[in-house]
Design a protein around this motif. Structure first.
Motif, short mmCIF file in Angstrom:
data_model
loop_
_atom_site.label_atom_id
_atom_site.label_comp_id
_atom_site.label_asym_id
_atom_site.label_seq_id
_atom_site.Cartn_x
_atom_site.Cartn_y
_atom_site.Cartn_z
N TYR A 124 -5.55 -1.61 13.57
CA TYR A 124 -4.21 -2.09 13.89
C TYR A 124 -3.33 -0.94 14.39
O TYR A 124 -3.58 0.24 14.12
CB TYR A 124 -3.56 -2.72 12.65
N ARG A 130 -0.01 -5.70 15.88
CA ARG A 130 -1.01 -5.99 16.91
C ARG A 130 -2.25 -5.15 16.66
O ARG A 130 -2.22 -4.19 15.90
CB ARG A 130 -0.47 -5.71 18.32
N MET A 367 -4.76 -10.80 19.82
CA MET A 367 -4.12 -9.90 18.85
C MET A 367 -3.75 -8.57 19.51
O MET A 367 -2.80 -7.92 19.11
CB MET A 367 -5.06 -9.65 17.67
N HIS A 369 -2.97 -8.30 22.80
CA HIS A 369 -1.95 -8.56 23.83
C HIS A 369 -1.17 -9.82 23.46
O HIS A 369 -1.26 -10.85 24.16
CB HIS A 369 -2.62 -8.71 25.20
N PRO A 370 -0.41 -9.77 22.38
CA PRO A 370 0.31 -10.99 21.94
C PRO A 370 1.31 -11.49 22.97
O PRO A 370 1.63 -12.68 23.00
CB PRO A 370 1.01 -10.53 20.65
#
Length: 431
Positions: A124, A130, A367, A369-370
């Motif tokens: 993370y 992200r 996750m 590139h939210p």
């Protein structure tokens, strides 16, 4: 019942002035994909196989059976296809600072086919909102932590040294063995590094998956032994064809010297056709050389090899060996039959592998590139023939709808057309 000891047997043969030497190969017990828990306080883990070496056994079969490795490689190539495609395309550029998603995808595909599952590390970002990077983890390095009271695996120990942890002592996970908790975005704050493990259901297995060819493990092992038989027949050509009896009443050291001399001078392919020369002080001491009639084992092993090949192909669900470039004697059929067999393989074997892998990759990309919202990833299928006229086929995850499928296919066809136009322009440039 009385059992004669080795010492008594040796003494009896020496008293009778008869010395006979036989060499027997010790066969290891067949590796079984069982699961057992090694308790070690809070670092208990589950063995991967009866001796904690089942993945190593699968690797050995892959490296030593030519038919099996060819099947695995062909299916992995089919899974990877022409590579990943996505909308937007740039999301595939980096899975981590060293690798693109296409590079990670190939590794995951090989693990999935070879072991029946795959894994990667999820890292993370500092803000924990992200995913910053994804790293492939060799599935053979994983050992699951014992399930909690809810029947959930909380994490995995990771090491490439399980084979060195001898079965003579308890190979529990030490405090220095890396450990990663299972993937759970809700715990990103306290667990900045997690492991994503895909392990489909397998009857009788609670912790580890089984490869789809598990029913043919003994046959694949047999394929290796058949090759070993033919190799040793060539290397030790002296052994199965001649019986040599000497009358020197030699001691063990002298017998060893005679045996070494014979092997050095006459055994193996390099010494084929050599003359046999002996210089004796007395004709009475001449050795007796007796040819041993062939028992037809070569023909038997040839028939056995054909049976093994067919069973391995069946285990991988390959209906025609022509897909692998293997021509069967007397087999009819050509291009159309090969295409039909390949399409059957794609739809029943390759496509399900692709869909599961793509679903996992899509989860990670969303996750990472939210801001992009829902991301659709596909695989452009291989064409069996370079001049194939079949339409472009893109496989997406089982979560993608038909519209997204068609959109990706349209993008690829447009890119192919632009590349073709560019090529035509280069070829037709006036001199």
């Amino acid at each position: 019942m009385y059992h004669q000891t080795r010492t008594e047997h040796t003494q009896r043969t020496m008293d009778n002035k008869f010395n006979f030497k036989s060499i027997k190969k010790q066969f290891a017990a067949r590796v079984k994909p069982s699961e057992a828990i090694y308790a070690a306080e809070d670092r208990s883990f589950v063995k991967y196989g009866e001796r904690n070496d089942f993945p190593n056994y699968l690797i050995d079969l892959y490296n030593n059976s030519s038919i099996h490795s060819t099947c695995v490689n062909a299916i992995v190539d089919g899974i990877v296809g022409e590579g990943l495609t996505a909308d937007p395309e740039f999301v595939l550029d980096n899975a981590n600072p060293e690798e693109s998603w296409n590079e990670v995808f190939r590794k995951l595909a090989l693990d999935y086919k070879l072991y029946g599952g795959y894994a990667f590390e999820v890292v993370y970002s500092k803000s924990r909102n992200r995913v910053a990077a994804v790293y492939h983890i060799d599935f053979s390095w994983l050992r699951a932590k014992e399930m909690n009271y809810r029947g959930k695996i909380e994490g995995y120990y990771i090491s490439d040294e399980w084979a060195e942890r001898s079965s003579f002592y308890s190979p529990q996970a030490t405090k220095s063995t890396p450990y990663l908790p299972c993937y759970n975005p809700a715990k990103a704050q306290e667990e900045p590094k997690q492991i994503y493990v895909y392990r489909p259901y397998a009857p009788g297995q609670k912790y580890y998956p089984l490869p789809d060819y598990v029913g043919a493990l003994r046959v694949i092992d047999l394929d290796e032994e058949v090759d070993n038989f033919h190799l040793n027949n060539i290397r030790n050509g002296l052994a199965p064809s001649l019986s040599i009896t000497t009358f020197t009443n030699a001691d063990p050291d002298q017998r060893q010297a005679i045996e070494s001399m014979l092997r050095e001078q006459y055994a193996g392919t390099d010494n084929a056709g050599n003359l046999l020369y002996m210089d004796l002080d007395d004709p009475a001491n001449a050795p007796v050389i007796t040819p041993i009639p062939q028992n037809g084992a070569d023909g038997y092993y040839t028939t056995l090899s054909d049976m093994v090949t067919q069973k391995i192909l069946t285990a991988h669900r390959i209906t025609s060996p022509m897909i692998l470039g293997i021509k069967t004697a007397g087999q009819l059929g050509g291009r159309e039959e090969t295409i039909d067999a390949y399409l059957l393989l794609v739809n029943t074997v390759i496509r399900p592998f692709q869909q599961e892998l793509l679903a996992s990759i899509e989860d990670m990309l969303e996750m990472m590139h939210p801001e992009q919202g829902d991301i659709t990833v596909g695989v452009q299928q291989l064409k069996l023939y370079a001049d194939g006229e079949e339409e472009t086929d893109v496989v997406t995850s089982i979560d993608a709808n038909a519209g997204e499928d068609a959109e990706l296919e349209g993008q690829i066809e447009e890119a192919d057309k632009e590349a073709a136009d560019l090529q035509d322009g280069i070829i037709n440039i006036p001199a």
